[in-house]
Design a protein around this motif. Structure first.
Motif, PDB file in Angstrom:
ATOM      1  N   TYR A 117       0.829  -1.207   0.000  1.00  0.00           N
ATOM      2  CA  TYR A 117       0.000   0.000   0.000  1.00  0.00           C
ATOM      3  C   TYR A 117       0.862   1.256   0.000  1.00  0.00           C
ATOM      4  CZ  TYR A 117      -2.252   3.957   2.221  1.00  0.00           C
ATOM      5  OH  TYR A 117      -2.660   5.228   2.528  1.00  0.00           O
ATOM      6  N   LEU A 118       1.972   1.244   0.748  1.00  0.00           N
ATOM      7  CA  LEU A 118       2.836   2.414   0.821  1.00  0.00           C
ATOM      8  C   LEU A 118       3.370   2.809  -0.554  1.00  0.00           C
ATOM      9  CD1 LEU A 118       4.896   1.636   4.053  1.00  0.00           C
ATOM     10  CD2 LEU A 118       3.239   3.482   3.757  1.00  0.00           C
ATOM     11  N   LEU A 144      -2.070   4.154 -12.703  1.00  0.00           N
ATOM     12  CA  LEU A 144      -2.382   2.765 -13.058  1.00  0.00           C
ATOM     13  C   LEU A 144      -1.593   1.786 -12.205  1.00  0.00           C
ATOM     14  CD1 LEU A 144      -2.758   2.342 -16.936  1.00  0.00           C
ATOM     15  CD2 LEU A 144      -4.524   2.232 -15.169  1.00  0.00           C
ATOM     16  N   LYS A 145      -0.321   2.112 -11.938  1.00  0.00           N
ATOM     17  CA  LYS A 145       0.510   1.266 -11.079  1.00  0.00           C
ATOM     18  C   LYS A 145      -0.093   1.199  -9.681  1.00  0.00           C
ATOM     19  CE  LYS A 145       4.075  -1.000  -9.457  1.00  0.00           C
ATOM     20  NZ  LYS A 145       4.206  -2.455  -9.720  1.00  0.00           N
ATOM     21  N   SER A 146      -0.526   2.340  -9.165  1.00  0.00           N
ATOM     22  CA  SER A 146      -1.168   2.380  -7.849  1.00  0.00           C
ATOM     23  C   SER A 146      -2.436   1.536  -7.841  1.00  0.00           C
ATOM     24  CB  SER A 146      -1.498   3.826  -7.481  1.00  0.00           C
ATOM     25  OG  SER A 146      -2.180   3.888  -6.246  1.00  0.00           O
ATOM     26  N   LEU A 147      -3.248   1.679  -8.868  1.00  0.00           N
ATOM     27  CA  LEU A 147      -4.503   0.920  -8.967  1.00  0.00           C
ATOM     28  C   LEU A 147      -4.225  -0.575  -9.023  1.00  0.00           C
ATOM     29  CD1 LEU A 147      -7.548   1.755  -9.261  1.00  0.00           C
ATOM     30  CD2 LEU A 147      -7.294   1.254 -11.690  1.00  0.00           C
ATOM     31  N   ASP A 148      -3.184  -0.952  -9.752  1.00  0.00           N
ATOM     32  CA  ASP A 148      -2.824  -2.368  -9.900  1.00  0.00           C
ATOM     33  C   ASP A 148      -2.430  -2.982  -8.563  1.00  0.00           C
ATOM     34  OD1 ASP A 148      -2.362  -4.631 -11.687  1.00  0.00           O
ATOM     35  OD2 ASP A 148      -0.248  -4.371 -11.171  1.00  0.00           O
ATOM     36  N   ILE A 149      -1.725  -2.203  -7.731  1.00  0.00           N
ATOM     37  CA  ILE A 149      -1.330  -2.690  -6.401  1.00  0.00           C
ATOM     38  C   ILE A 149      -2.553  -2.810  -5.495  1.00  0.00           C
ATOM     39  CG2 ILE A 149      -0.032  -2.154  -4.299  1.00  0.00           C
ATOM     40  CD1 ILE A 149       2.007  -0.699  -6.129  1.00  0.00           C
ATOM     41  N   LEU A 150      -3.364  -1.765  -5.454  1.00  0.00           N
ATOM     42  CA  LEU A 150      -4.491  -1.709  -4.520  1.00  0.00           C
ATOM     43  C   LEU A 150      -5.575  -2.738  -4.829  1.00  0.00           C
ATOM     44  CD1 LEU A 150      -4.804   2.159  -4.154  1.00  0.00           C
ATOM     45  CD2 LEU A 150      -4.017   0.556  -2.411  1.00  0.00           C
ATOM     46  N   ASN A 152      -5.232  -5.692  -5.637  1.00  0.00           N
ATOM     47  CA  ASN A 152      -4.818  -7.027  -5.215  1.00  0.00           C
ATOM     48  C   ASN A 152      -5.062  -7.281  -3.729  1.00  0.00           C
ATOM     49  OD1 ASN A 152      -3.887  -7.845  -7.766  1.00  0.00           O
ATOM     50  ND2 ASN A 152      -1.936  -6.802  -7.463  1.00  0.00           N
ATOM     51  N   TYR A 153      -5.486  -6.239  -2.986  1.00  0.00           N
ATOM     52  CA  TYR A 153      -5.779  -6.426  -1.576  1.00  0.00           C
ATOM     53  C   TYR A 153      -7.153  -7.073  -1.431  1.00  0.00           C
ATOM     54  CZ  TYR A 153      -1.771  -3.812   0.150  1.00  0.00           C
ATOM     55  OH  TYR A 153      -0.493  -3.404   0.453  1.00  0.00           O
TER      56      TYR A 153
END
Length: 208
Positions: A117-118, A144-150, A152-153
């Motif tokens: 998340y960080l 988009l990179k941020s969205l891709d990480i988030l 997956n939670y």
């Protein structure tokens, strides 16, 4: 303080946070981890009320304590950089920002936080910086990179952060000519905000 934060009542939150900062230093000591954390949070929150000088001083104080006691390669130091970059972004001091974001990302990578998340948070804020200076392609890629990480939670712990990223994607998408996707992202964000924080919250009105 948490109640005010969840309700989006920033002025009330700041009042409590200032009192909390004084108490934390008095109880735990100036160089304590507790004081480092509260200085960071104080600096990060004061940008919303325009108290920029106090915000910068609090974050730089936290950075100096961390560097003295732990060095520059740990996550709290990077988080200070991120908060300081955000204060500068609100101040429109764009010349002093990019290096802080890049240093933050480098420390997070060294601590294996590329999918955390960080890391999503710094991508989001870095993307807003690029929006501010008119580089919509770089902004689009970072959001988009941020969205891709988030996405997956599994839990809903970061649902609001996910919605903020959706909202942040609107402008670069629209400017790059991806207008249908821009509207799709925005309506999805508005729906999440309406259902989870209500129509009186600043996140909802910002998306409107």
């Amino acid at each position: 303080r948490n109640e005010y934060m969840q309700q989006g009542k920033t002025l009330e939150e700041v009042k409590v946070l200032k009192e909390l900062a004084e108490l934390t230093e008095e109880v735990y000591g100036e160089e304590s981890n507790e004081n480092i954390q509260i200085l960071n949070e104080l600096g990060g929150t004061l940008k919303y009320t325009g108290e920029f000088e106090t915000a910068v001083n609090a974050i730089i104080k936290a950075k100096r304590i961390i560097e003295k006691n732990y060095g520059k390669e740990i996550v709290p130091y990077a988080t200070c950089n991120l908060n300081l970059a955000e204060v500068y972004r609100f101040m429109k001091k764009f010349d002093e920002i990019e290096e802080l974001y890049l240093e933050t990302m480098e420390v997070y990578q060294k601590n294996n936080l590329q999918n955390d998340y960080l890391y999503a948070s710094v991508c989001n804020n870095f993307g807003l910086y690029y929006q501010n200076i008119g580089d919509m392609k770089s902004a689009y890629d970072l959001h988009l990179k941020s969205l891709d990480i988030l996405k997956n939670y599994d839990s809903e712990e970061y649902l609001l952060e996910y919605a903020v990223t959706l909202s942040n994607l609107f402008n670069p998408c629209y400017q790059l000519g991806i207008k249908e996707k821009a509207v799709e992202y925005l309506y999805k964000a508005i729906d999440i905000f309406e259902k989870n924080v209500g129509t009186e919250h600043p996140l909802y009105s910002a998306s409107l």
